[in-house]
Scaffold this motif. Structure first.
Motif, PDB file in Angstrom:
ATOM      1  N   GLY A 136       1.780  -1.809   6.274  1.00  0.00           N
ATOM      2  CA  GLY A 136       2.134  -2.102   4.889  1.00  0.00           C
ATOM      3  C   GLY A 136       2.941  -3.370   4.808  1.00  0.00           C
ATOM      4  O   GLY A 136       3.891  -3.558   5.570  1.00  0.00           O
ATOM      5  N   GLY A 152      -0.396   0.143  -2.860  1.00  0.00           N
ATOM      6  CA  GLY A 152       0.319   1.076  -2.009  1.00  0.00           C
ATOM      7  C   GLY A 152       1.505   1.725  -2.685  1.00  0.00           C
ATOM      8  O   GLY A 152       1.775   2.913  -2.495  1.00  0.00           O
ATOM      9  N   ARG A 153       2.227   0.970  -3.503  1.00  0.00           N
ATOM     10  CA  ARG A 153       3.401   1.528  -4.207  1.00  0.00           C
ATOM     11  C   ARG A 153       2.990   2.670  -5.121  1.00  0.00           C
ATOM     12  O   ARG A 153       3.617   3.740  -5.133  1.00  0.00           O
ATOM     13  CB  ARG A 153       4.091   0.426  -5.002  1.00  0.00           C
ATOM     14  CG  ARG A 153       5.296   0.910  -5.813  1.00  0.00           C
ATOM     15  CD  ARG A 153       5.811  -0.177  -6.725  1.00  0.00           C
ATOM     16  NE  ARG A 153       6.803   0.319  -7.655  1.00  0.00           N
ATOM     17  CZ  ARG A 153       7.140  -0.300  -8.780  1.00  0.00           C
ATOM     18  NH1 ARG A 153       6.542  -1.445  -9.110  1.00  0.00           N
ATOM     19  NH2 ARG A 153       8.057   0.207  -9.579  1.00  0.00           N
ATOM     20  N   PHE A 173       5.485  -5.145   2.540  1.00  0.00           N
ATOM     21  CA  PHE A 173       6.366  -4.762   1.435  1.00  0.00           C
ATOM     22  C   PHE A 173       7.026  -6.009   0.851  1.00  0.00           C
ATOM     23  O   PHE A 173       7.946  -6.582   1.430  1.00  0.00           O
ATOM     24  CB  PHE A 173       7.419  -3.774   1.935  1.00  0.00           C
ATOM     25  CG  PHE A 173       8.360  -3.292   0.868  1.00  0.00           C
ATOM     26  CD1 PHE A 173       7.900  -2.916  -0.384  1.00  0.00           C
ATOM     27  CD2 PHE A 173       9.720  -3.186   1.129  1.00  0.00           C
ATOM     28  CE1 PHE A 173       8.769  -2.458  -1.361  1.00  0.00           C
ATOM     29  CE2 PHE A 173      10.601  -2.724   0.167  1.00  0.00           C
ATOM     30  CZ  PHE A 173      10.118  -2.364  -1.092  1.00  0.00           C
ATOM     31  N   THR A 198      12.919   1.341  -2.601  1.00  0.00           N
ATOM     32  CA  THR A 198      13.084   1.252  -1.146  1.00  0.00           C
ATOM     33  C   THR A 198      13.489   2.570  -0.486  1.00  0.00           C
ATOM     34  O   THR A 198      12.879   2.958   0.529  1.00  0.00           O
ATOM     35  CB  THR A 198      14.072   0.127  -0.782  1.00  0.00           C
ATOM     36  OG1 THR A 198      13.574  -1.121  -1.288  1.00  0.00           O
ATOM     37  CG2 THR A 198      14.257   0.017   0.725  1.00  0.00           C
ATOM     38  N   ILE A 214       5.527  -1.003   8.710  1.00  0.00           N
ATOM     39  CA  ILE A 214       5.750  -1.787   7.488  1.00  0.00           C
ATOM     40  C   ILE A 214       6.423  -3.095   7.865  1.00  0.00           C
ATOM     41  O   ILE A 214       7.256  -3.129   8.785  1.00  0.00           O
ATOM     42  CB  ILE A 214       6.603  -1.004   6.467  1.00  0.00           C
ATOM     43  CG1 ILE A 214       5.828   0.212   5.947  1.00  0.00           C
ATOM     44  CG2 ILE A 214       7.016  -1.891   5.291  1.00  0.00           C
ATOM     45  CD1 ILE A 214       6.610   1.096   4.986  1.00  0.00           C
ATOM     46  N   ILE A 221      -1.536  -2.606   1.701  1.00  0.00           N
ATOM     47  CA  ILE A 221      -1.853  -1.830   2.899  1.00  0.00           C
ATOM     48  C   ILE A 221      -3.026  -2.468   3.630  1.00  0.00           C
ATOM     49  O   ILE A 221      -4.080  -2.723   3.056  1.00  0.00           O
ATOM     50  CB  ILE A 221      -2.211  -0.369   2.550  1.00  0.00           C
ATOM     51  CG1 ILE A 221      -1.079   0.290   1.758  1.00  0.00           C
ATOM     52  CG2 ILE A 221      -2.517   0.411   3.826  1.00  0.00           C
ATOM     53  CD1 ILE A 221       0.209   0.469   2.521  1.00  0.00           C
ATOM     54  N   LEU A 279      10.490   4.735  -0.171  1.00  0.00           N
ATOM     55  CA  LEU A 279       9.568   4.237   0.843  1.00  0.00           C
ATOM     56  C   LEU A 279      10.091   4.525   2.248  1.00  0.00           C
ATOM     57  O   LEU A 279       9.316   4.870   3.152  1.00  0.00           O
ATOM     58  CB  LEU A 279       9.339   2.734   0.649  1.00  0.00           C
ATOM     59  CG  LEU A 279       8.305   2.071   1.559  1.00  0.00           C
ATOM     60  CD1 LEU A 279       6.933   2.737   1.416  1.00  0.00           C
ATOM     61  CD2 LEU A 279       8.192   0.571   1.250  1.00  0.00           C
ATOM     62  N   TYR A 304       8.051   6.623   4.901  1.00  0.00           N
ATOM     63  CA  TYR A 304       7.787   5.970   6.194  1.00  0.00           C
ATOM     64  C   TYR A 304       8.111   6.913   7.346  1.00  0.00           C
ATOM     65  O   TYR A 304       7.305   7.107   8.270  1.00  0.00           O
ATOM     66  CB  TYR A 304       8.619   4.690   6.270  1.00  0.00           C
ATOM     67  CG  TYR A 304       8.640   3.982   7.607  1.00  0.00           C
ATOM     68  CD1 TYR A 304       7.619   3.113   7.974  1.00  0.00           C
ATOM     69  CD2 TYR A 304       9.708   4.161   8.490  1.00  0.00           C
ATOM     70  CE1 TYR A 304       7.649   2.445   9.202  1.00  0.00           C
ATOM     71  CE2 TYR A 304       9.753   3.503   9.707  1.00  0.00           C
ATOM     72  CZ  TYR A 304       8.724   2.642  10.061  1.00  0.00           C
ATOM     73  OH  TYR A 304       8.753   1.986  11.261  1.00  0.00           O
ATOM     74  N   SER A 330       9.417  -7.587  -1.678  1.00  0.00           N
ATOM     75  CA  SER A 330      10.548  -7.149  -2.496  1.00  0.00           C
ATOM     76  C   SER A 330      11.715  -8.104  -2.296  1.00  0.00           C
ATOM     77  O   SER A 330      11.601  -9.107  -1.567  1.00  0.00           O
ATOM     78  CB  SER A 330      10.945  -5.715  -2.119  1.00  0.00           C
ATOM     79  OG  SER A 330      11.879  -5.190  -3.036  1.00  0.00           O
ATOM     80  N   CYS A 382       5.889  -4.775  -4.382  1.00  0.00           N
ATOM     81  CA  CYS A 382       4.450  -4.618  -4.182  1.00  0.00           C
ATOM     82  C   CYS A 382       4.223  -4.209  -2.731  1.00  0.00           C
ATOM     83  O   CYS A 382       4.858  -4.757  -1.824  1.00  0.00           O
ATOM     84  CB  CYS A 382       3.734  -5.933  -4.497  1.00  0.00           C
ATOM     85  SG  CYS A 382       1.962  -5.919  -4.174  1.00  0.00           S
ATOM     86  N   LEU A 383       3.336  -3.244  -2.532  1.00  0.00           N
ATOM     87  CA  LEU A 383       3.042  -2.765  -1.180  1.00  0.00           C
ATOM     88  C   LEU A 383       1.551  -2.908  -0.908  1.00  0.00           C
ATOM     89  O   LEU A 383       0.735  -2.192  -1.483  1.00  0.00           O
ATOM     90  CB  LEU A 383       3.472  -1.298  -1.023  1.00  0.00           C
ATOM     91  CG  LEU A 383       3.267  -0.670   0.362  1.00  0.00           C
ATOM     92  CD1 LEU A 383       4.119  -1.376   1.414  1.00  0.00           C
ATOM     93  CD2 LEU A 383       3.589   0.824   0.326  1.00  0.00           C
TER      94      LEU A 383
END
Length: 424
Positions: free
Chosen positions: A227, A327-328, A229, A242, A267, A315, A245, A249, A231, A312-313
């Motif tokens: 992933g 992903g988020r 991430f 976070t 990640i 993958i 997540l 994780y 941010s 935004c995530l």
């Protein structure tokens, strides 16, 4: 040269002249019909002088619908300024005309002072309304791209904001043909995408681990689901997401540990922080890896994946190819069950959610809202939304207020009876 050849040459010269004049007339007439009013044939330059609309002749023109009071407009304005100055410094015939949605003259003047292009006078409300209707402008920021030698509606690009975010100045002259070329290049680039070419640059072939600046080779991620991430510490939604997540994780890692196969999950933090201390402080809350602060790869990844907002995530699969950009949302909907985020897994989870929804009440009263909420799905008015209870993304099923649009995840409902609502 024979008389017949003389006649042919004269005819071709005349036709070329007529065609050239016709093309100029298309440009002149189109811009005039859109931007000239019965009382005005000029636009305002950045210093307030009057520039005749006819000066736009032969240029690609962007009509920029925007307002000072709306943060997404201010954010995009700087992107447009950078593109405008770059294109014009390289001899490109590109002009922008600001169409204001500001609330008063002072706000208009303050906003216009930041812009290096032309503007429709704030007092000309009729032209603004006519342009809104002509191009069906439903939201701002909006950038409409007009071609100088083509007055056909199909040559007009309605999505200039998205195009600039996605392709930047490479999109000039903003023709359909140029966009097709860029989309082809993008597809080819994504087909050749690997973790190594995404995350390494020049002599840096590592990521930061803990304790930073511990170096972890990028190659050690090959074969894992990864992933990315995006941010920053200054991003409130990112900071709020976070801890969730982090929890997911750890649950995914625990879930994979007993497996005998080689599945693994990692990640990588892609920071938009403003300074090193902000990056260090935020990264210390995360158990995963990170690109170094200020690394040029951050900008290339943001552009490559067309990241328009954080958090935004993204993958990536074990082969380094993109599985999903959502992903988020999948984490919010399905928690650790979303792993490995593939289309097949999401389809299965959606079917399970549909089955579970059959047992949900068709309507509820929620402790956080005064109106009755109705259960909706994608086909009955649902779809992507931000939950008004937990402030996180959702999609598919939701409880929605048909009066005011308030929406919450089914799992966020705190049901109360109608009588207690009346007492309040």
């Amino acid at each position: 040269m024979s008389l017949e050849e003389d006649y042919r040459n004269l005819k071709q010269s005349a036709e070329a002249k007529i065609n050239g004049e016709a093309e100029n007339n298309i440009s002149r007439n189109r811009f005039s019909s859109l931007l000239v009013s019965k009382d005005r044939n000029f636009l305002l330059s950045p210093d307030g002088t009057k520039v005749e609309v006819s000066e736009l002749e032969g240029k690609v023109v962007g009509l920029y619908f925007s307002a000072n009071w709306y943060p997404p407009c201010r954010n995009f304005t700087q992107i447009l300024i950078d593109a405008y100055e770059h294109l014009n410094s390289n001899g490109c015939n590109f002009e922008v005309v600001f169409v204001s949605s500001d609330e008063d003259l002072n706000a208009f003047n303050n906003y216009r002072a930041l812009m290096p292009w032309l503007s429709i006078p704030f007092s000309d409300l009729e032209t603004k309304k006519a342009l809104d209707r002509k191009f069906n402008v439903e939201g701002i920021p909006c950038l409409i791209i007009l071609q100088p030698k083509d007055n056909k509606d199909e040559a007009t690009l309605q999505d200039g904001v998205e195009i600039l975010y996605r392709f930047g100045v490479q999109a000039f002259p903003f023709t359909k043909q140029r966009l097709q070329e860029l989309e082809l290049q993008e597809r080819e680039k994504h087909e050749c995408q690997t973790l190594t070419n995404l995350l390494t640059i020049n002599d840096r072939d590592y990521l930061f681990g803990h304790p930073a600046p511990k170096q972890v080779p990028v190659d050690s991620l090959v074969g894992k689901t990864v992933g990315l991430f995006f941010s920053a510490q200054w991003c409130r939604p990112g900071v709020k997401f976070t801890p969730k997540l982090v929890s997911i994780y750890h649950k995914i890692k625990q879930m994979l540990t007993p497996n005998a196969n080689d599945e693994d999950f990692e990640i990588v933090f892609v920071s938009s922080d403003c300074d090193q201390p902000g990056f260090d402080s935020y990264f210390n809350t995360m158990p995963w890896l990170a690109l170094p602060f200020g690394d040029p790869t951050v900008k290339s990844l943001t552009k490559h994946f067309d990241v328009q907002g954080i958090p935004c995530l993204i993958i990536l699969g074990p082969d380094g190819k993109t599985i999903t950009k959502h992903g988020r949302s999948l984490i919010n909907l399905y928690q650790e069950n979303a792993y490995p985020f593939t289309e097949a897994k999401v389809d299965l989870l959606e079917k399970q959610m549909d089955e579970e929804a059959k047992n949900l009440p068709r309507s509820e009263y929620h402790a956080g809202h005064k109106h009755e909420l109705t259960l909706v799905c994608q086909e009955t008015g649902g779809g992507p939304f931000i939950c008004c209870d937990c402030d996180e993304q959702g999609s598919g099923w939701a409880y929605q207020c048909l009066d005011c649009g308030y929406e919450v995840h089914p799992k966020c409902i705190r049901a109360v009876d109608f009588g207690s609502m009346l007492e309040k």
